[in-house]
Each structure stands twice: as structure tokens, then as C-alpha cells.
Design a protein around this motif. Structure first.
Motif, PDB file in Angstrom:
ATOM      1  N   ALA A 319      31.718  41.964  38.669  1.00  0.00           N
ATOM      2  CA  ALA A 319      32.315  43.063  38.860  1.00  0.00           C
ATOM      3  C   ALA A 319      33.524  43.774  38.203  1.00  0.00           C
ATOM      4  CB  ALA A 319      32.597  43.145  40.531  1.00  0.00           C
ATOM      5  N   LEU A 320      34.329  42.351  37.988  1.00  0.00           N
ATOM      6  CA  LEU A 320      35.777  43.274  37.014  1.00  0.00           C
ATOM      7  C   LEU A 320      34.883  43.413  35.898  1.00  0.00           C
ATOM      8  CD1 LEU A 320      38.005  39.951  38.430  1.00  0.00           C
ATOM      9  CD2 LEU A 320      38.152  42.416  38.667  1.00  0.00           C
ATOM     10  N   GLU A 321      33.886  43.037  35.237  1.00  0.00           N
ATOM     11  CA  GLU A 321      34.043  43.200  33.588  1.00  0.00           C
ATOM     12  C   GLU A 321      33.039  44.640  33.538  1.00  0.00           C
ATOM     13  OE1 GLU A 321      33.207  41.101  31.034  1.00  0.00           O
ATOM     14  OE2 GLU A 321      34.601  39.567  31.632  1.00  0.00           O
ATOM     15  N   ARG A 322      32.552  44.817  34.460  1.00  0.00           N
ATOM     16  CA  ARG A 322      31.597  45.758  35.193  1.00  0.00           C
ATOM     17  C   ARG A 322      32.126  47.325  34.779  1.00  0.00           C
ATOM     18  NH1 ARG A 322      28.087  44.434  38.413  1.00  0.00           N
ATOM     19  NH2 ARG A 322      29.623  44.736  40.151  1.00  0.00           N
ATOM     20  N   ALA A 323      33.246  46.915  36.585  1.00  0.00           N
ATOM     21  CA  ALA A 323      34.390  48.187  36.758  1.00  0.00           C
ATOM     22  C   ALA A 323      35.750  48.295  36.276  1.00  0.00           C
ATOM     23  CB  ALA A 323      34.528  48.135  38.196  1.00  0.00           C
ATOM     24  N   PHE A 324      36.428  46.907  35.188  1.00  0.00           N
ATOM     25  CA  PHE A 324      37.512  46.587  34.837  1.00  0.00           C
ATOM     26  C   PHE A 324      37.749  47.331  33.632  1.00  0.00           C
ATOM     27  CE2 PHE A 324      41.022  45.446  37.568  1.00  0.00           C
ATOM     28  CZ  PHE A 324      41.091  45.765  38.993  1.00  0.00           C
ATOM     29  N   PRO A 325      39.146  48.587  33.309  1.00  0.00           N
ATOM     30  CA  PRO A 325      40.024  48.398  31.675  1.00  0.00           C
ATOM     31  C   PRO A 325      39.366  46.724  31.575  1.00  0.00           C
ATOM     32  CG  PRO A 325      41.016  49.910  33.327  1.00  0.00           C
ATOM     33  CD  PRO A 325      40.209  48.806  34.411  1.00  0.00           C
ATOM     34  N   ASP A 326      38.774  47.068  30.055  1.00  0.00           N
ATOM     35  CA  ASP A 326      39.510  45.722  29.389  1.00  0.00           C
ATOM     36  C   ASP A 326      40.812  44.725  28.762  1.00  0.00           C
ATOM     37  OD1 ASP A 326      38.787  47.370  27.557  1.00  0.00           O
ATOM     38  OD2 ASP A 326      37.236  46.288  26.667  1.00  0.00           O
ATOM     39  N   ARG A 327      40.554  44.086  27.826  1.00  0.00           N
ATOM     40  CA  ARG A 327      41.695  43.979  27.561  1.00  0.00           C
ATOM     41  C   ARG A 327      42.117  45.124  26.460  1.00  0.00           C
ATOM     42  NH1 ARG A 327      43.476  38.029  26.702  1.00  0.00           N
ATOM     43  NH2 ARG A 327      42.280  37.269  28.087  1.00  0.00           N
ATOM     44  N   SER A 328      41.411  44.998  26.153  1.00  0.00           N
ATOM     45  CA  SER A 328      42.609  46.774  24.778  1.00  0.00           C
ATOM     46  C   SER A 328      43.333  47.414  25.243  1.00  0.00           C
ATOM     47  CB  SER A 328      40.727  47.551  24.201  1.00  0.00           C
ATOM     48  OG  SER A 328      40.033  48.170  25.275  1.00  0.00           O
ATOM     49  N   CYS A 329      42.327  47.344  27.083  1.00  0.00           N
ATOM     50  CA  CYS A 329      43.688  48.243  28.232  1.00  0.00           C
ATOM     51  C   CYS A 329      44.750  47.500  28.068  1.00  0.00           C
ATOM     52  CB  CYS A 329      42.831  49.033  28.303  1.00  0.00           C
ATOM     53  SG  CYS A 329      41.694  50.411  28.100  1.00  0.00           S
ATOM     54  N   GLY A 330      45.110  46.000  27.581  1.00  0.00           N
ATOM     55  CA  GLY A 330      46.086  45.041  28.152  1.00  0.00           C
ATOM     56  C   GLY A 330      45.848  44.947  29.519  1.00  0.00           C
ATOM     57  N   VAL A 331      44.101  44.725  30.356  1.00  0.00           N
ATOM     58  CA  VAL A 331      43.990  44.264  31.126  1.00  0.00           C
ATOM     59  C   VAL A 331      43.468  42.928  30.917  1.00  0.00           C
ATOM     60  CG1 VAL A 331      42.389  44.459  33.221  1.00  0.00           C
ATOM     61  CG2 VAL A 331      43.979  46.410  32.721  1.00  0.00           C
ATOM     62  N   ARG A 332      43.492  42.383  31.953  1.00  0.00           N
ATOM     63  CA  ARG A 332      42.899  40.226  31.944  1.00  0.00           C
ATOM     64  C   ARG A 332      43.251  39.997  33.207  1.00  0.00           C
ATOM     65  NH1 ARG A 332      47.427  36.849  29.895  1.00  0.00           N
ATOM     66  NH2 ARG A 332      48.809  38.248  29.905  1.00  0.00           N
ATOM     67  N   TRP A 333      42.410  38.728  33.387  1.00  0.00           N
ATOM     68  CA  TRP A 333      41.905  38.401  34.665  1.00  0.00           C
ATOM     69  C   TRP A 333      41.803  37.424  34.641  1.00  0.00           C
ATOM     70  CZ3 TRP A 333      39.176  42.687  33.814  1.00  0.00           C
ATOM     71  CH2 TRP A 333      37.977  42.644  33.183  1.00  0.00           C
ATOM     72  N   THR A 334      42.146  36.164  35.239  1.00  0.00           N
ATOM     73  CA  THR A 334      41.798  34.640  35.119  1.00  0.00           C
ATOM     74  C   THR A 334      40.963  34.334  36.339  1.00  0.00           C
ATOM     75  OG1 THR A 334      42.544  34.091  37.686  1.00  0.00           O
ATOM     76  CG2 THR A 334      44.761  34.117  35.825  1.00  0.00           C
ATOM     77  N   ARG A 335      39.818  33.136  35.738  1.00  0.00           N
ATOM     78  CA  ARG A 335      38.499  32.776  35.803  1.00  0.00           C
ATOM     79  C   ARG A 335      38.602  31.498  36.826  1.00  0.00           C
ATOM     80  NH1 ARG A 335      34.028  30.843  35.069  1.00  0.00           N
ATOM     81  NH2 ARG A 335      31.832  31.948  35.066  1.00  0.00           N
ATOM     82  N   PRO A 336      38.679  31.153  37.818  1.00  0.00           N
ATOM     83  CA  PRO A 336      39.129  30.335  38.568  1.00  0.00           C
ATOM     84  C   PRO A 336      38.022  29.071  38.223  1.00  0.00           C
ATOM     85  CG  PRO A 336      39.033  32.001  40.190  1.00  0.00           C
ATOM     86  CD  PRO A 336      39.073  32.396  38.960  1.00  0.00           C
ATOM     87  N   MET A 337      37.550  27.715  38.387  1.00  0.00           N
ATOM     88  CA  MET A 337      37.364  27.070  38.912  1.00  0.00           C
ATOM     89  C   MET A 337      37.212  26.407  40.467  1.00  0.00           C
ATOM     90  SD  MET A 337      36.860  24.427  35.684  1.00  0.00           S
ATOM     91  CE  MET A 337      36.502  24.892  33.775  1.00  0.00           C
ATOM     92  N   GLY A 338      37.251  26.543  41.085  1.00  0.00           N
ATOM     93  CA  GLY A 338      37.430  26.772  41.862  1.00  0.00           C
ATOM     94  C   GLY A 338      38.246  27.682  43.353  1.00  0.00           C
ATOM     95  N   GLY A 339      38.938  27.337  44.474  1.00  0.00           N
ATOM     96  CA  GLY A 339      39.632  28.225  45.297  1.00  0.00           C
ATOM     97  C   GLY A 339      39.190  29.414  45.571  1.00  0.00           C
ATOM     98  N   LEU A 340      40.108  30.050  46.135  1.00  0.00           N
ATOM     99  CA  LEU A 340      39.763  31.349  46.859  1.00  0.00           C
ATOM    100  C   LEU A 340      40.284  32.584  46.522  1.00  0.00           C
ATOM    101  CD1 LEU A 340      41.094  30.945  51.263  1.00  0.00           C
ATOM    102  CD2 LEU A 340      39.110  29.782  49.911  1.00  0.00           C
ATOM    103  N   PHE A 341      41.048  32.652  45.614  1.00  0.00           N
ATOM    104  CA  PHE A 341      41.765  33.778  44.742  1.00  0.00           C
ATOM    105  C   PHE A 341      41.522  34.098  42.207  1.00  0.00           C
ATOM    106  CE2 PHE A 341      44.722  31.777  47.811  1.00  0.00           C
ATOM    107  CZ  PHE A 341      44.251  33.188  49.106  1.00  0.00           C
TER     108      PHE A 341
END
Ligand SMILES: Cc1ncc(COP(=O)(O)O)c(C=O)c1O
Length: 413
Positions: A319-341
Motif C-alpha cells: 500500500a505504501l508503494e501504491r499510495a505514498f510519494p516516493d524517494r524522488s519526493c524525499g519520502v522513504r520507509w523501512t522494510r522490517p523483517m519482523g516485529g510490529l512496526f
């Protein structure tokens, strides 16, 4: 005469702050709001039936003992069960090196009580778990912080922070709260050696280690440290690490049960501190956890939790890939291999607390990242929880949040 309470509070209470964010987040209880703000496990996965059956058995077989005061160290069969569980992760200890706590949160408080003098420096990751900052700050801790990258704490920056002479390092090895990143195996080796070289202990807070959705298990600090100094068998563990974990994410957080593994001399001090706090954790809950867990149920249950959370994480990432602006706009996110966040980093100029007010208007909530930073900064970050909403709600909520972020970026342009 009514006492003017304000003049009676201890000095340490001056460091207690009430959070404006908490005020904003109060509205997230509303059923129309999709909240990624809490850190809660999925309640539909709680093993209510199994706990119910266990409660009957405990009351039938052990009624009076299970309702009586108990040992501060904890119910011995539960500690034996934890010894067996930890051995599977390579942590070789006896019950004398285990203290049952009322959740890991109490462990953090007891550690503060036993180790921190006012003005002591504590080394933390930046950002780090807010509850630890709350606990340590009450005992007068100041902080020296080290930033994170996708391999966890940046070890090249660690040595400088160690030279400042912190009392201990507080580290989250797996799927860190708030960012979801883990400390890589080579970095863990380096950190154990640095801990040895500078004689500075590690508090290893590991509530999420069992919730791994991909990749191979990485040895915890306590194992690496005992291998490094070849302790842990007959003589007991005598190293530099205090390890914490909890039943909150694998069984139920409402039981308030966690545990500490530490050298015996440290356990002894923590036991004394715990006596003054609550005498011991709930006897009944400890009997329950033992009754539910000793036949291997928790391991089977964790498999189910992993499946559900892995899917929720994947839905959130898609959903983040689809709905969020991307790196070119200075937005990025982590891709956790586990956990809740997972953790979103917005453009530098953006303030996620302002964004939260708008997001609530769109009926979606998250936690702004600023308060997780002991040394300030991080206003342009946010934490998203993916364990506590259904897949459909996650997709819809990220869609809404994406609209808010995109609108902000458009307006800025
Ligand atoms: C890193 C970390 N430590 C400790 C805790 C406290 O957990 P509990 O007291 O429920 O065991 C949490 C809770 O979310 C956490 O994320």
C-alpha cells in the motif's frame, strides 16, 4: 488545610512530561479512525480458549498456591520453562540467572533503579523505545545517542559515544521499536568487542526476536558475549549483557509477564529492587503462563502470529508503494523483517505532528517520530504499526495517509 501538592512532589517528577501527542491520539479510540498508532498485538489472535482451559487446571490443581504470595525471583517451573526456551536460542543459563518481571517495562524500570544515578549517561540508539526513555529519565539519566541505518546502530559512531563514558548501552537487537530495523550479525560482533574493550554493559531488549518473518535468526548479544568470554555453562553467565524478553507479544500483554537474564550478582540486586516495587509478579499469571506454555503451545501459536503479521506487513508495504510519494519526493520507509512496526522518513521540512492533525481529519492515525529521539530531532518521521489492523483496514488507512502526505508535498511546491 489541604496540602499544596505541587510543593510535595519529588524533584524527579519535574522530568515527567505529559505528551501533547498522547492528547491528540486520544481520539484514535473512535471506531471510524484507522489507527497505526498503538503498538498492540492483534487481539483476535489471543489464545483465549487455551488460557481459559489453563485457568481451570491451575485453579483445580494448584488453587491455594496459585493465589498465594510467591518468590520475588518468580515461579520456579516458569523459570525452568524459560531456561529451556532460551537454550534453543543458544542462551545457556540456569534459573538463578532469571528474574520474572511484570512485563519488560518493569525490567527497564528495575534496571534504572539499580544502575542509574542522576546525571549518568545512558547510550541509546536514535530513535529508541520511548518506554525505556521514560523509565530511565525518571532516575535522572542523560543520554548520548548513536544514529541508525538499515543495519541497526551505526557502529562507526559507537566508539565516540562509548568514550563519553555511558553507564550502559541500551540496544534493541531485533525489529526495533520504533523503526523495525535489526542489528546485523557483524555489527553485533563488533559491539560485543567494544563492550568488552570499554567495560560498558549492554542492556539487550528483545521483545520481538521470535516474530521474524524472513531471513535467518541472528545470535543475540548475550550469546555472542558468553561465546566471546567462554562463560555460561557450569559457572553460570558472568558477562556484560542483561537480556530482556516478554510474553507480551507471544501470549498476551495483559498477563504482564516478562523476564530478565543477567549474571547472578545483578539478579540479586534486581530482586532487591523488585521487592520494594511489587514483591513479585502475579503468582496466578505465572502459573497460567506455565500451564499454557510448558507443552509447547506457545511455539505453535507463534507460528500463527508470524503468518498473520507477515501478511499485514506485506499489505502495508504494498500500500505504501501504491499510495505514498516516493524517494524522488524525499519520502522513504523501512522494510522490517519482523516485529510490529515500520518507519517512514518524510522530507526534512515536514513536521509529522502537523501531519497527524490532518491525518486525523482523514480518519487515520500514526505516532509522530520526534519523541523517540532522546537527543531531539526526527520531527519528519513517523511510526506505523501493522499488527493491530486487518489487511483491508491497512490498505485503506495507508491510502488515506498517502493522500495527506501527497497534499502536503504539493502545497509545499
Ligand atoms: C522495545 C520494547 N521494550 C519493552 C516493551 C514493554 O513490553 P512489556 O512490558 O509488555 O513486556 C515494549 C512494548 O511494546 C517494547 O517495544
Amino acid at each position: 488545610m489541604v496540602t499544596p501538592w505541587i510543593h510535595r512532589y519529588a524533584q524527579r517528577t519535574q522530568r515527567m512530561t505529559s505528551s501533547t501527542i498522547r492528547e491528540i491520539l486520544k481520539v484514535t479510540q473512535h471506531p471510524e479512525i484507522i489507527s497505526f498508532a498503538g503498538g498492540m498485538p492483534a487481539p483476535e489472535l489471543f489464545p483465549v480458549d487455551e488460557i481459559g482451559e489453563a485457568a481451570e487446571i491451575v485453579l483445580e490443581q494448584w488453587g491455594p498456591q496459585a493465589l498465594q504470595y510467591g518468590l520475588t525471583e518468580g515461579y520456579p517451573p516458569l523459570r525452568e520453562m524459560i531456561v529451556r526456551h532460551m537454550a534453543r536460542y543458544g542462551i545457556v543459563v540456569t534459573i538463578d540467572e532469571i528474574l520474572i518481571t511484570s512485563g519488560s517495562q518493569q525490567a527497564l524500570d528495575l534496571i534504572g533503579k539499580v544502575l542509574i544515578n542522576p546525571g549518568d549517561l545512558v547510550l541509546t540508539e536514535n530513535p529508541t523505545y520511548l518506554g525505556a526513555l521514560q523509565a530511565f529519565t525518571m532516575y535522572g539519566a542523560d543520554y548520548t545517542t548513536v544514529p541508525l541505518d538499515e543495519d541497526g546502530i551505526v557502529v562507526e559512531r559507537l566508539e565516540d559515544a562509548l568514550r563519553a563514558g555511558p553507564k550502559f548501552m541500551y540496544l534493541l537487537p531485533n525489529f526495533q521499536n520504533p523503526t523495525g530495523v535489526s542489528i546485523s550479525a557483524p555489527h553485533r560482533d563488533t559491539i560485543v568487542r567494544l563492550s568488552d574493550r570499554y567495560g560498558i554493559p549492554i542492556i539487550e531488549d528483545d521483545p520481538y526476536g521470535q516474530l521474524r518473518y524472513e531471513g535467518a535468526h541472528i545470535k543475540p548479544f548475550v550469546v555472542l558475549d558468553s561465546e566471546y568470554r567462554q562463560c555460561g555453562r557450569e559457572g553460570g553467565y558472568t558477562g556484560n549483557v542483561i537480556y530482556l524478553s516478554t510474553f507480551s507479544k507471544t501470549l498476551a500483554p495483559g498477563l504482564r509477564l516478562g523476564w530478565i537474564v543477567a549474571p547472578r550478582e545483578v539478579i540479586l540486586r534486581l530482586v532487591q529492587a523488585k521487592q520494594g516495587t511489587d514483591l513479585h509478579s502475579s503468582t496466578f499469571d505465572q502459573y497460567l503462563a506455565y500451564e499454557v506454555g510448558h507443552g509447547g503451545f506457545i511455539d505453535r501459536h507463534v507460528q500463527r502470529i508470524r503468518e498473520v503479521y507477515r501478511q499485514r506487513r506485506d499489505v502495508m508495504l504494498a500500500a505504501l508503494e501504491r499510495a505514498f510519494p516516493d524517494r524522488s519526493c524525499g519520502v522513504r520507509w523501512t522494510r522490517p523483517m519482523g516485529g510490529l512496526f515500520l518507519w517512514v522518513i518524510l522530507p526534512e521540512w515536514m513536521d509529522s505532528t502537523d501531519l497527524l492533525k490532518e491525518a486525523i481529519g482523514e480518519k487515520v492515525a500514526f505516532v509522530p517520530g520526534g519523541p523517540f529521539h532522546a537527543a531531539g530531532g526526527g520531527a519528519n518521521t513517523m511510526r506505523l504499526n501493522f499488527s493491530n489492523a486487518t489487511e483491508a483496514k491497512i490498505a485503506e488507512g495507508i491510502e488515506r495517509l498517502g493522500r495527506v502526505v501527497s497534499r502536503h508535498i504539493e502545497q509545499h511546491r
